[in-house]
Design an enzyme around this catalytic site. Structure first.
Site, short mmCIF file in Angstrom:
data_model
loop_
_atom_site.label_atom_id
_atom_site.label_comp_id
_atom_site.label_asym_id
_atom_site.label_seq_id
_atom_site.Cartn_x
_atom_site.Cartn_y
_atom_site.Cartn_z
N ASP A 118 -7.42 2.97 -2.52
CA ASP A 118 -7.35 2.60 -1.11
C ASP A 118 -8.73 2.69 -0.45
O ASP A 118 -9.07 1.86 0.40
CB ASP A 118 -6.34 3.47 -0.37
CG ASP A 118 -6.60 4.96 -0.51
OD1 ASP A 118 -7.28 5.38 -1.48
OD2 ASP A 118 -6.10 5.72 0.35
N ARG A 119 -9.54 3.67 -0.85
CA ARG A 119 -10.89 3.78 -0.28
C ARG A 119 -11.75 2.60 -0.70
O ARG A 119 -12.49 2.03 0.12
CB ARG A 119 -11.53 5.10 -0.71
CG ARG A 119 -10.87 6.33 -0.11
CD ARG A 119 -11.40 7.62 -0.72
NE ARG A 119 -12.83 7.82 -0.46
CZ ARG A 119 -13.55 8.80 -1.01
NH1 ARG A 119 -12.98 9.65 -1.86
NH2 ARG A 119 -14.83 8.93 -0.72
N ASP B 289 0.86 -1.18 0.00
CA ASP B 289 0.00 0.00 0.00
C ASP B 289 0.90 1.23 0.00
O ASP B 289 1.50 1.57 1.02
CB ASP B 289 -0.90 -0.02 1.23
CG ASP B 289 -1.80 1.21 1.34
OD1 ASP B 289 -1.78 2.06 0.43
OD2 ASP B 289 -2.52 1.33 2.36
N GLY C 13 -10.16 7.04 -4.83
CA GLY C 13 -8.89 6.41 -4.49
C GLY C 13 -9.04 4.91 -4.30
O GLY C 13 -9.97 4.44 -3.63
N SER D 141 -2.67 10.74 5.63
CA SER D 141 -2.33 12.12 5.28
C SER D 141 -3.59 12.91 4.95
O SER D 141 -3.72 14.08 5.28
CB SER D 141 -1.37 12.14 4.09
OG SER D 141 -0.17 11.46 4.42
#
Length: 244
Positions: free
Chosen positions: A103-104, A7, A101, A126
């Site tokens: 990752d979401r 990741d 994103g 972040s």
């Protein structure tokens, strides 16, 4: 099958090993400014992974360097996933899934794999993201706000004379000095903002949502909440592991 899962975030790279769709242990992380410790850990693995899969929302140079190392040492080509309209049991709400994103999306996939749906998923990195997913895996939408480090950097850019502060696990609400006042604003302010957002999402939902926190600052921020949440620090990587 043993997978190496990666990741690559905005400031750090996390990795973990997975076996047959389930992560092993806790993820490890390094900053993008020094990837040597990452390579040393990978070189010390007892056996090379059979597959390498990753998600990247930042760190383009880090991704290129990681690709090169993995190709040179293991002869593998990492597979970097992109957000689909429908995948991993999640139907994305965005008209253009590419704007969400990856990752979401994977955090939502991880929540589904861990049987947490319906959920309000908060990823504290972040940037802090909040996404709501119903019991059928239908993404209801989400929002983005600056994370703790981004708040400090933003304030420093407009008020450079203010000090940079270390964010502690026990910061009082009302303080009597600038250092602690800043820390309180970052920590209590962020926690209360998220708490209000979660409660608003819960009020708008016809289902009972599980508040689910993940990301590097999740444990720290959760200490300042006046509500119970589930902590799942490696949810994105769990979601990545569950994708066939």
């Amino acid at each position: 099958m043993t997978d190496l899962l990666i990741d690559v975030g905005n400031s750090r790279t996390k990795w973990i090993l997975a076996e047959d769709g389930h992560v092993r242990g806790a993820a490890r992380a390094v900053g993008h400014d020094d990837l040597v410790p990452l390579y040393d850990e990978w070189a010390a693995l007892r056996a090379a992974p059979q597959r390498v899969r990753g998600v990247s929302v930042g760190g383009g140079e880090a991704v290129a360097a990681i690709d090169q190392w993995i190709t040179d040492h293991w002869g593998l080509a990492p597979q970097w996933l992109q957000t689909p309209a429908l995948g991993g049991g999640i139907r994305v709400a965005y008209a253009d899934p590419g704007q969400l994103g990856t990752d979401r999306w994977l955090a939502m996939v991880g929540a589904r794999a861990a049987d947490y749906l319906p959920a309000c998923i908060v990823d504290c990195g972040s940037a802090i993201t909040l996404d709501v997913v119903d019991s059928q895996g239908r993404h209801q939408g989400g929002l983005i706000l600056p994370g703790l480090s981004a708040q400090q950097a933003g304030l420093a850019s407009v008020a450079p004379r203010l000090p940079t502060v270390d964010l502690a696990t026990k910061t009082p609400f009302l303080t009597n000095n600038t250092h602690d006042a800043l820390a309180s604003g970052y920590l209590h302010g962020t926690a209360m903002a998220l708490q209000g957002l979660i409660r608003r999402a819960m009020a708008a939902s016809t289902e009972r949502l599980t508040p689910l926190f993940t990301g590097g600052d999740a444990t720290l921020i959760a200490r300042y909440l006046d509500m119970d949440v589930r902590l799942r620090p490696d949810l994105v990587l769990e979601g990545l592991a569950s994708i066939p």
